[in-house]
Scaffold this motif. Structure first.
Motif, PDB file in Angstrom:
ATOM      1  N   ASP A 169      31.269  33.904  39.464  1.00 42.88           N
ATOM      2  CA  ASP A 169      31.243  34.693  40.707  1.00 42.88           C
ATOM      3  C   ASP A 169      32.158  34.058  41.748  1.00 42.88           C
ATOM      4  OD1 ASP A 169      29.345  36.415  39.657  1.00 42.88           O
ATOM      5  OD2 ASP A 169      27.645  35.307  40.487  1.00 42.88           O
ATOM      6  N   MET A 224      34.631  31.935  41.358  1.00 45.40           N
ATOM      7  CA  MET A 224      36.058  31.954  40.996  1.00 45.40           C
ATOM      8  C   MET A 224      36.626  33.358  41.165  1.00 45.40           C
ATOM      9  SD  MET A 224      36.699  29.199  37.969  1.00 45.40           S
ATOM     10  CE  MET A 224      35.200  29.185  37.034  1.00 45.40           C
ATOM     11  N   ASP A 225      35.811  34.376  40.865  1.00 42.33           N
ATOM     12  CA  ASP A 225      36.236  35.759  41.113  1.00 42.33           C
ATOM     13  C   ASP A 225      36.591  35.937  42.582  1.00 42.33           C
ATOM     14  OD1 ASP A 225      36.125  36.910  38.616  1.00 42.33           O
ATOM     15  OD2 ASP A 225      33.985  37.404  38.752  1.00 42.33           O
ATOM     16  N   ALA A 226      35.729  35.409  43.460  1.00 41.34           N
ATOM     17  CA  ALA A 226      35.931  35.587  44.896  1.00 41.34           C
ATOM     18  C   ALA A 226      37.166  34.838  45.386  1.00 41.34           C
ATOM     19  CB  ALA A 226      34.702  35.114  45.658  1.00 41.34           C
ATOM     20  N   ALA A 227      37.575  33.806  44.632  1.00 40.05           N
ATOM     21  CA  ALA A 227      38.740  33.029  45.062  1.00 40.05           C
ATOM     22  C   ALA A 227      39.992  33.428  44.293  1.00 40.05           C
ATOM     23  CB  ALA A 227      38.459  31.539  44.873  1.00 40.05           C
ATOM     24  N   GLY A 228      39.868  34.469  43.467  1.00 32.08           N
ATOM     25  CA  GLY A 228      41.032  34.949  42.733  1.00 32.08           C
ATOM     26  C   GLY A 228      41.516  34.007  41.642  1.00 32.08           C
ATOM     27  N   ILE A 229      40.599  33.192  41.113  1.00 28.97           N
ATOM     28  CA  ILE A 229      40.970  32.256  40.041  1.00 28.97           C
ATOM     29  C   ILE A 229      40.576  32.887  38.700  1.00 28.97           C
ATOM     30  CG2 ILE A 229      40.451  29.997  39.023  1.00 28.97           C
ATOM     31  CD1 ILE A 229      39.931  29.030  41.908  1.00 28.97           C
ATOM     32  N   GLN A 286      27.071  29.177  42.238  1.00 32.02           N
ATOM     33  CA  GLN A 286      27.989  29.833  43.176  1.00 32.02           C
ATOM     34  C   GLN A 286      28.380  28.888  44.300  1.00 32.02           C
ATOM     35  OE1 GLN A 286      26.278  33.386  44.851  1.00 32.02           O
ATOM     36  NE2 GLN A 286      26.609  34.601  43.012  1.00 32.02           N
ATOM     37  N   GLN A 311      42.272  35.226  51.415  1.00 27.88           N
ATOM     38  CA  GLN A 311      42.342  34.972  49.985  1.00 27.88           C
ATOM     39  C   GLN A 311      42.202  36.309  49.267  1.00 27.88           C
ATOM     40  OE1 GLN A 311      42.423  31.836  48.318  1.00 27.88           O
ATOM     41  NE2 GLN A 311      42.642  33.080  46.486  1.00 27.88           N
ATOM     42  N   VAL A 312      42.989  36.485  48.223  1.00 31.63           N
ATOM     43  CA  VAL A 312      42.873  37.719  47.446  1.00 31.63           C
ATOM     44  C   VAL A 312      41.934  37.467  46.272  1.00 31.63           C
ATOM     45  CG1 VAL A 312      44.112  39.471  46.139  1.00 31.63           C
ATOM     46  CG2 VAL A 312      45.197  38.368  48.103  1.00 31.63           C
ATOM     47  N   THR A 313      40.902  38.290  46.128  1.00 28.04           N
ATOM     48  CA  THR A 313      39.935  38.086  45.042  1.00 28.04           C
ATOM     49  C   THR A 313      40.476  38.669  43.743  1.00 28.04           C
ATOM     50  OG1 THR A 313      38.815  40.183  45.325  1.00 28.04           O
ATOM     51  CG2 THR A 313      38.057  38.365  46.699  1.00 28.04           C
ATOM     52  N   SER A 314      39.756  38.405  42.659  1.00 27.57           N
ATOM     53  CA  SER A 314      40.173  38.904  41.352  1.00 27.57           C
ATOM     54  C   SER A 314      40.182  40.430  41.316  1.00 27.57           C
ATOM     55  CB  SER A 314      39.235  38.381  40.264  1.00 27.57           C
ATOM     56  OG  SER A 314      39.367  36.996  40.158  1.00 27.57           O
ATOM     57  N   GLU A 358      32.019  27.269  44.876  1.00 28.69           N
ATOM     58  CA  GLU A 358      32.690  27.688  46.103  1.00 28.69           C
ATOM     59  C   GLU A 358      33.267  26.472  46.826  1.00 28.69           C
ATOM     60  OE1 GLU A 358      30.592  31.237  48.164  1.00 28.69           O
ATOM     61  OE2 GLU A 358      30.209  29.497  49.406  1.00 28.69           O
ATOM     62  N   ARG A 372      26.495  31.176  53.585  1.00 25.63           N
ATOM     63  CA  ARG A 372      25.348  30.596  52.866  1.00 25.63           C
ATOM     64  C   ARG A 372      24.169  30.331  53.798  1.00 25.63           C
ATOM     65  NH1 ARG A 372      25.786  31.492  47.553  1.00 25.63           N
ATOM     66  NH2 ARG A 372      27.996  31.791  47.219  1.00 25.63           N
TER      67      ARG A 372
END
Lengths: 357, 369
Positions: free
Chosen positions: B273, B275-280, B244, A46-49, B248, A65
């Motif tokens: 956080d 959504m940032d990690a998932a590119g949303i 988070q 997956q590409v992050t922001s 997630e 986690r």
């Protein structure tokens, strides 16, 4: 057939079996709801922001986690084995360690910074140091003053979090510096907490394999007096176990703090001591001390996280989730219980006898 | 002998609570309170005998109440668990200052129900003119409220509510959580203007009044919109880490969603956080609309930056409303059984709404907390 028997007789068979069973629930759910049956197990990228490529999937989530509990489980296993008691202060010590770290990095009384007041290593070093001191304190009470482990660690269970709050002036202290977030985010494509947990487990596994640490701890746990007569310094070994437990709590605390780039001292590590103790138990270890199996505890830790993640994936409402969690935990503990295992052994022996006749 | 002991112990507790008041604005003193107060909680049975014992030695306790013009107010606060609570406490200490003609006795119960009950009993013994309680637990207040009523002291239940007969207290004062949820829903309806919504909800702690109220309010509005679908609703325990983890998981379960409702700001940070990690992308320029509650300073900063679309306030500045009630009572006027503290909502720059204020730097700088 004999091969299968060999596998089922392995010490780790039941913990691993339980974890797989928990995850299989997802396959059934996905099949029933018409999704891809192994969607739960698929790992993609997956590409992050911010443009990094990371590993992505529920299994990664479980590993990620579950890191804190896995790290705590290492120390807890040693403590349980050596002193036949549990260290219930680890959650509180996590919070204290995170609070200490952020307080130093932000400066006392400051709640939001975007650059360090002190170098990063000072904050992290102090955070871990204070956790080790907590461990030594617990260990001293247990090993030298012969106080019951639960009573001895009860002190820091309540005081640790309070001291953390004091350090942070009762506020959530944010350290919004990218390098501080490293320990809770990603290293390359892998979540850093997974790597931290893996390193901790590896170091402890090597120590157990190449030194006599495991033997020392187990002999003290089985019979403290006999161990002392055989020439082991029992008190020193117990002290060391608690110190390692404190160290683990410190590392877990810094990881948890880095995840949210802030010291939320009210909530970091809250009730996590119970998860750590449960991990040791789910791993097939006796809480009565003595022989232990580190791998079992680690598998136990990830099993707990697998249950949590599964409940999220199934969309079980938060009010009911604890009930399901309890049922699963009871099932796992019951199938590992000695009388139940004996019963199944007898049953299969009868079957074998019937076949022969 | 036993009675004498009870009097001594009760006296010691009064002293302890006075010490607690003295340390009110110094944080270290506050935080060390649990250690000092723990023994006090153990003395509770002895202190229960105190009212009887007091008949023999009333003189000692009457002294503080005997001053003229000022109005004495006892305030039993929940604790100091969040920035919100700190702002709430500060607001009371400012509003009930000596300069304003009040004498405030402040007790921080540090989330300990027993400590809070004892604090209220002390206020009754000290014959305060008014008592404000921000109850830690909703249940178990009947006896002590009856004692206050017998002593003729009006009680204001502030911030939260109690499960007791409304005739036992004067008014219940606080934010209307259901109205907050409805504000969020109304804003969303206005913003979407009939467009479809696939909504994910990150709830607060299970059973908390804020969780229940905000869920109910939002669902009330959602029920009026057939084009809205609430896909899932899970608890993030009002924490960033919880936000988070839940987000997630949501991202993996639902590939198609366009609204995330977080029941406090910390959960919203966690959701961002994840959504940032998932590119949303999210916020004003993103694909996902974020609605949050609490409107803390950091939360409003995110709103100003356009990351949170709408942030509904839960106003901690409640003291002026309490002071208003007390002034009315002083004049002998009637007060309502419910006093609602007015909440506002804030939306990101570029959005205008009849339900909310558009964020600017001035609005943020003008906030008291």
């Amino acid at each position: 057939m004999s091969k299968l028997k060999k596998i089922t007789k392995m010490q780790l068979f039941l913990p691993i079996f339980s974890m797989i069973l928990v995850m299989l629930v997802n396959v059934i759910y996905d099949l029933a709801s018409g999704n891809a049956p192994f969607g739960f197990f698929s790992i993609s990228t997956q590409v992050t922001s911010s443009g990094n490529t990371i590993l992505y999937g529920r299994l990664i989530d479980i590993l990620n986690r579950g890191s804190e509990v896995a790290i705590l489980a290492i120390g807890m296993t040693l403590v349980v084995s050596a002193s036949a008691g549990t260290d219930i202060s680890v959650g509180s010590v996590m919070s204290l360690s995170g609070g200490m770290c952020c307080m130093l990095l932000a400066g006392y009384g400051v709640t939001n910074v975007s650059e360090y007041a002190r170098p990063l290593w000072v904050g992290i070093g102090a955070g871990i140091l204070v956790a080790v001191v907590c461990g030594l304190f617990n260990g001293f009470l247990v090993a030298y003053l012969n106080i019951q482990p639960m009573v001895a660690t009860l002190i820091l269970w309540s005081a640790g979090r309070a001291i953390g709050l004091l350090l942070c002036n009762s506020a959530i202290v944010y350290v919004r510096v990218p390098s501080f977030q490293f320990f809770g985010s990603y290293v390359g494509f892998l979540p850093t907490p997974i790597l931290i947990a893996a390193i901790c487990v590896l170091i402890m596994a090597l120590l157990l394999k190449f030194t006599a640490l495991g033997t020392f701890v187990q002999s003290v746990g089985i019979n403290k007096k006999a161990a002392r007569i055989s020439g082991f310094n029992s008190a020193k070994i117990i002290l060391m176990c608690y110190a390692i437990c404190g160290l683990c709590a410190g590392i877990a605390g810094i990881t948890a703090t880095s995840r949210i780039y802030s010291a939320d001292t009210n909530n970091i590590g809250l009730n996590m001591e119970l998860d750590a103790i449960l991990a040791v138990a789910l791993g097939g270890n006796s809480l009565g001390g003595g022989k232990f199996n580190l791998a079992g505890s680690i598998i136990g830790a990830y099993t707990i996280q697998a249950i949590t993640t599964t409940l999220y994936a199934l969309g079980v409402s938060s009010a009911q989730a604890p009930v399901f969690k309890a049922i699963v935990v009871i099932l796992i503990v019951v199938i590992q219980a000695e009388p139940v295992r004996e019963y199944f052994k007898k049953l299969s022996a009868k079957k074998a006898a019937a076949k022969e006749a | 002998m036993k009675k004498k002991l009870a009097v001594l112990l009760a006296g010691a507790m009064v002293m302890a609570s006075l010490v607690g008041c003295g340390g009110g604005d110094a944080a270290p003193a506050e935080t060390s309170a649990p250690a000092e107060e723990a023994p006090a909680a153990d003395e509770a049975p002895a202190a229960d005998e105190a009212p009887a014992a007091e008949e023999e030695a009333p003189a000692a306790d009457e002294a503080p109440a005997a001053d003229g013009g000022t109005i004495s107010v006892g305030f039993a606060q929940v604790g100091h668990e969040s920035d919100w609570r700190a702002a709430n406490t500060q607001n009371y200490q400012d509003a009930f200052s000596e300069a304003n003609g009040y004498e405030l006795s402040f007790v921080d119960a540090d989330n300990d129900n027993a400590v809070q009950l004892e604090a209220v009993r002390n206020f009754i013994q000290q014959e305060m003119d008014y008592i404000c309680i921000a109850p830690i637990e909703t249940a178990g207040w009947d006896t002590v409220l009856q004692e206050a009523q017998d002593a003729g002291i009006p009680v204001l239940i502030v911030d939260r509510s109690v499960d007791a007969d409304p005739s036992l207290y004067t008014t219940q004062l606080g934010c209307d959580m259901v109205a907050e949820g409805e504000t969020a829903g109304n804003w969303l309806a206005e913003y979407l203007d009939g467009a479809e919504a696939k909504i994910l909800v990150i709830e607060g702690s299970v059973g908390a009044s804020a969780t229940l109220g905000r869920t109910e309010g939002f669902n009330n509005i959602a029920a009026q919109h057939s084009e809205w679908e609430i896909l899932d609703s899970q608890s993030g325990d009002f924490t960033q880490a919880g936000g988070q983890e839940v987000m997630e998981s949501f991202i993996k379960s639902y590939s198609d969603f366009n609204v995330v409702v977080c029941q406090n700001d910390n959960e919203a940070y966690g959701a961002m956080d994840a959504m940032d990690a998932a590119g949303i992308t999210y916020g004003v320029d993103g694909d996902v609309i974020i609605i949050s509650f609490d409107a803390t300073h950091d939360g409003l900063q995110y709103t100003l930056d356009g990351k949170i679309n709408c942030n509904v306030e839960c106003n901690p500045l409640q003291a002026e409303f309490a002071a208003d009630v007390i002034q009315k009572l002083e004049k002998g006027e009637a007060v309502d059984a419910q006093t609602i503290v007015k909440d506002e909502a804030f939306v990101a720059p570029g959005i205008t709404s009849q339900y909310a204020v558009t964020m600017t730097q001035e609005v943020l700088d003008g906030r008291a907390y």
